[in-house]
Enzyme design. Structure first.
Site, short mmCIF file in Angstrom:
data_model
loop_
_atom_site.label_atom_id
_atom_site.label_comp_id
_atom_site.label_asym_id
_atom_site.label_seq_id
_atom_site.Cartn_x
_atom_site.Cartn_y
_atom_site.Cartn_z
CG ASP A 144 -2.22 -0.69 1.03
OD1 ASP A 144 -2.68 -0.76 -0.12
OD2 ASP A 144 -2.79 -1.17 2.02
CB VAL A 145 3.62 2.36 2.23
CG1 VAL A 145 4.62 3.49 2.26
CG2 VAL A 145 2.83 2.32 3.54
#
Length: 395
Positions: free
Chosen positions: A177-178
């Protein structure tokens, strides 16, 4: 000082982690970010992803979970139900005044409201519209939901992570996600450059799985070059030996021997000079081939030393070494303090009047990042932002 993106407006239709990572970065760089939150669900899902939560002055739990706060500073929370015609019209009005839209609905999820790129570019041709999803807007998996764990599994990183004889392991934080949020930020900045030169907006399609595959980096290239599937090696490195974590008498250290000269100095420190003369270990290719014989000898000797002894001894002979810090040691270190790794932001409703957050790592000489507004309570800025809309319409 004004930030690099001062004057730009971001309409944030995202939630959870990937999209908010992108929009927080844009906010840190100076952009105004309007975070749209659903009143039916009481906002971003991560507001309920706790404990821990910020407590108010009376000791009651607030909607500021640590998870929510990690990616939602420098944003204004606006409560809008986009499932209603009134909400859709408000989003259109906000989009016309924005430079950038970031959303992470399932592909096609906003088209039924007329809030997809095709719907909004008609009224705002220079709009930059970034769509974040699990598998992208095309391909056979486009309809599948995207979660960080699924992306780490599908994209291959889990097959490389973990002990050789253990299960595949995810990374300890939501790294898919990051990193997707980081790639999205790069895409938005590139699209801004193009818009400033041409006046044209565009649609950016970025996916968790695509970006996770892209940062397989050397292991991906190793496979594509050799055709051989890489194996899990725990903390070992596929191309350098020794380059991993070792136990000491009171903790763990990282030893990263990058060349043969460093290996000789490392062996001298350990009192194992004979290893550097052994043809099985004297060169890095040989150490890779014979790692299973070499590593236990090193590990046994390092257990005779403390962490501090290993670090001081190897630093003295210029062999790369470092500690495996717990978070209290990492975030409380002199280095973190010198680099503003942890920041404090005021929150009036908080028990002690402030919250601690991780700082932005970017350091600019002319346009520094700024921390203007703390993570917002749900709907905190609805009236303020909508009043701006009305003022703009009057003028």
């Amino acid at each position: 000082m004004a930030g690099a993106l001062d004057g730009l407006v971001v309409l944030d239709l995202s939630r959870i982690l990937a999209g908010p990572t992108c929009t927080q970065m844009l906010g840190d760089l100076g952009a105004t970010v309007w975070k749209i939150e659903n009143p039916k669900s009481k906002g971003d899902d991560t507001r309920a992803w706790g404990p821990p939560y910020v407590r108010d002055v009376d000791g009651n739990q607030t909607d500021l979970s640590a998870y929510f706060m990690c990616t939602n500073r420098n944003k204004q929370s606006v409560a809008v139900d986009i499932a209603t015609p009134e909400g859709q019209e408000l989003i259109r009005q906000l989009a016309v005044r924005a430079d950038i839209v970031v959303e992470n609905f399932k592909p096609g999820g906003l088209s039924k409201y007329g809030l997809d790129y095709e719907g909004l570019k008609v009224v705002h041709p220079s709009l930059i519209y970034c769509s974040i999803s699990g598998y992208g807007q095309t391909g056979p998996n486009r309809e599948k939901p995207g979660y960080d764990l699924m992306a780490q599994g599908f994209g291959g990183i889990m097959s490389l992570t973990g002990e050789a004889d253990g299960q595949p392991m995810k990374v300890g934080v939501g790294i898919a996600d990051v990193m997707c949020g980081m790639y999205a930020t790069i895409g938005v900045l590139a699209a801004l450059r193009h818009r400033d030169q041409s006046g044209e907006g565009q649609h950016i399609d970025v996916a968790l799985v695509d970006t996770q595959m892209a940062w397989l980096i050397n292991e991906g290239a190793n496979f594509l070059t050799s055709g051989q599937l890489p194996q899990r090696r725990g903390n070992g490195h596929p191309n350098i030996v020794p380059y991993e974590v070792f136990g000491t008498s009171d903790g763990h250290v990282i030893v990263a021997v990058g060349n043969d000269a460093q290996f000789r100095r490392f062996c001298d420190f350990l009192g194992l000079a004979e290893l550097a003369d052994d043809v099985k270990f004297s060169t890095n290719p040989a150490r890779i081939e014979n790692r299973l014989e070499l590593i236990p000898q090193i590990a046994t000797r390092l257990n005779d030393y403390t962490m501090d002894e290993v670090i001081a001894g190897l630093e003295a002979v210029k062999v790369p070494v470092g500690p495996v810090n717990t978070l209290d040691r990492a975030l409380g270190s002199d280095q973190a303090k010198a680099r503003d790794g942890v920041i404090k932001m005021p929150v009036e409703s908080a028990e002690n009047g402030e919250v601690s957050l991780l700082g932005n790592p970017l350091k600019f000489s002319k346009t520094p990042v700024s921390y203007r507004t703390s993570p917002p309570r749900f709907g905190e800025h609805t009236e303020e932002v909508l009043a701006q809309l009305q003022q703009t319409e009057v003028t």
